[in-house]
Design a protein around this motif. Structure first.
Motif, PDB file in Angstrom:
ATOM      1  N   GLY A   1       0.642  -1.098  -0.080  1.00 34.04           N
ATOM      2  CA  GLY A   1       0.157   0.204  -0.377  1.00 34.04           C
ATOM      3  C   GLY A   1       0.872   1.226  -0.353  1.00 34.04           C
ATOM      4  O   GLY A   1       0.077   2.461  -0.903  1.00 34.04           O
ATOM      5  N   GLY A   2       1.828   1.361   0.652  1.00 35.62           N
ATOM      6  CA  GLY A   2       3.018   2.180   0.689  1.00 35.62           C
ATOM      7  C   GLY A   2       2.181   3.594   1.769  1.00 35.62           C
ATOM      8  O   GLY A   2       1.236   3.607   2.478  1.00 35.62           O
ATOM      9  N   SER A   3       2.889   4.528   1.236  1.00 32.37           N
ATOM     10  CA  SER A   3       2.504   6.014   2.326  1.00 32.37           C
ATOM     11  C   SER A   3       1.066   6.477   2.170  1.00 32.37           C
ATOM     12  O   SER A   3       0.227   6.445   1.248  1.00 32.37           O
ATOM     13  N   THR A   4       0.460   6.818   2.959  1.00 31.75           N
ATOM     14  CA  THR A   4      -0.777   6.865   2.577  1.00 31.75           C
ATOM     15  C   THR A   4      -1.482   8.794   3.101  1.00 31.75           C
ATOM     16  O   THR A   4      -2.207   8.648   2.117  1.00 31.75           O
ATOM     17  N   ALA A   5      -0.235   8.975   2.581  1.00 35.30           N
ATOM     18  CA  ALA A   5      -0.281  11.042   1.971  1.00 35.30           C
ATOM     19  C   ALA A   5      -0.639  10.213   0.343  1.00 35.30           C
ATOM     20  O   ALA A   5      -1.848  11.788   0.957  1.00 35.30           O
ATOM     21  N   PRO A   6      -0.220  10.036  -0.326  1.00 38.10           N
ATOM     22  CA  PRO A   6      -1.382  10.906  -2.336  1.00 38.10           C
ATOM     23  C   PRO A   6      -2.971  10.126  -1.566  1.00 38.10           C
ATOM     24  O   PRO A   6      -3.154  11.025  -2.317  1.00 38.10           O
ATOM     25  N   PRO A   7      -3.413   9.274  -0.910  1.00 34.85           N
ATOM     26  CA  PRO A   7      -5.079   8.791  -1.234  1.00 34.85           C
ATOM     27  C   PRO A   7      -5.607   9.918  -0.080  1.00 34.85           C
ATOM     28  O   PRO A   7      -6.483  10.438  -0.154  1.00 34.85           O
TER      29      PRO A   7
END
Ligand SMILES: NC(=O)c1ccc[n+]([C@@H]2O[C@H](COP(=O)([O-])OP(=O)(O)OC[C@H]3O[C@@H](n4cnc5c(N)ncnc54)[C@H](O)[C@@H]3O)[C@@H](O)[C@H]2O)c1
Length: 341
Positions: free
Chosen positions: A139-145
């Protein structure tokens, strides 16, 4: 004491975690489990006192419940605070010990990144438990969503205030050019908005400006900039007695958590005719992605829920404007209504 603490809101579980071997001192608060799991980030901060840590975890876990229900996610709200300086005290051993504690809760709590922790720390916690969202390896960083949700919140804000959700030509001031602010600058400039951006780290603001064709400005005047909408995406408590009277924009909408210095600042904004999109409505993108990460919703549902930040933001703003109430009052009422359903 917890039960008579002013911020205690019938939290279901508050646990004090102490592991002297690795120097772990944490408080984990589950506000509402909602029969599934309760999600919320791990905040790692050098709290000046245990009481401030307790206050923070009680308030933040309650705000997570509101964020989850307003995003129509089938999970409750929780939060953890680890007391310490992340630059000095954050070790793999400490994170693994925290992971073992999360595992001991048997799925009742799902953690994720927050101030002082990141997606790489979540990978370490995940060596001990599966109840982890926002991992670098998945999933990676939650910053983009989070930025995608905030972008839909900004479109709804423009619709409520200016009558159109088309952001082309709208002037928007972004405070904070970090993970969320930089992704938001991209989405906004691609939509044709005129973006100005400020960050205490001037290089970060200039990098965003150069990459996306925005304008980097000084941090001192970003909230009072002559723009249509101001978007706080840096730190909390930026809307206070001093900053609010200087705001020239017609609306404020951004992802920074806890933007109001005190709850009464929501009424102050409403009285001045400034439409404030509550942060716990606008900033749910990371939580939505996290709930997808751990398999509770599908990627298609995640995308629908990210887009639906538009509907909830619009509903809250339009109701507040029509009824002459603050957006915080309206959103809080809606959250409590959804919670009992
Ligand atoms: N990342 C997420 O998934 C997520 C989810 C929900 C809410 N939020 C909230 O959104 C905000 C931004 O998150 P992020 O992940 O981009 O954090 P980040 O740490 O990547 O970026 C924050 C940026 O703000 C800058 N900054 C700090 N103080 C400032 C000030 N006074 N004026 C201008 N700039 C300042 C920092 O230098 C940094 O570049 C935070 O309040 C966070 O709690 C983030």
């Amino acid at each position: 004491m917890v039960f008579d603490h002013v911020d205690f809101d019938d939290h279901e579980q508050v646990t004090f975690v102490n592991d002297v071997k690795v120097g772990l001192r944490a408080i984990v608060a589950i506000h509402r489990g909602r029969g599934t799991t309760a999600g919320g980030g791990v905040r790692f901060r050098p709290y000046p006192s245990d009481d401030e840590a307790l206050t923070d975890v009680l308030r933040l876990s309650r705000a997570m419940t509101y964020k989850m229900v307003l995003a129509r996610l089938p999970v409750g709200g929780a939060k953890s605070v680890i007391i310490g300086d992340p630059s000095r005290d954050k070790t793999p051993e400490l994170l693994a010990a925290f992971g073992r504690f999360v595992e001991s809760l048997d799925g009742r709590y799902t953690c994720g990144p927050d101030i002082g922790t990141d997606e790489h720390d979540m990978d370490i916690i995940a060596t001990e438990t599966d109840s982890v969202a926002g991992r670098a390896s998945r999933g990676g960083s939650t910053a983009p969503p989070t930025a995608i949700g905030a972008f839909h919140g900004l479109r709804a804000t423009a619709k409520a205030v200016f009558g159109s959700d088309d952001l082309a030509g709208r002037r928007i001031a972004i405070q904070g050019a970090g993970g969320v602010g930089s992704n938001l600058a991209q989405l906004l400039t691609e939509a044709g908005a005129e973006v100005i951006v400020a960050d205490v780290n001037g290089d970060a603001a200039r990098a965003v400006a150069d990459t996306w064709g925005a304008t980097a400005v000084d941090t001192d005047h970003i909230l009072s900039a002559d723009v249509d909408i101001v978007s706080p995406n840096a730190v909390g408590a930026v809307l206070d007695d001093n900053s609010i009277p200087t705001i020239r924009a017609k609306a404020v909408c951004g992802s920074a958590n806890n933007q109001l210095a005190r709850p009464e600042h929501a009424a102050m904004l409403a009285d001045l005719g400034i439409a404030w999109a509550p942060d716990y409505v606008v900033s749910s993108g990371g939580a939505i992605a996290g709930v997808c990460d751990v398999g509770i919703i599908t990627p298609a549902e995640r995308d629908r829920k990210l887009a639906a930040v538009y509907d909830t933001t619009l509903e809250v703003l339009e109701t507040a404007m029509a009824e002459g109430r603050s957006t915080d009052t309206v959103a809080g009422e809606l959250a409590r209504h959804l919670l009992v359903d």
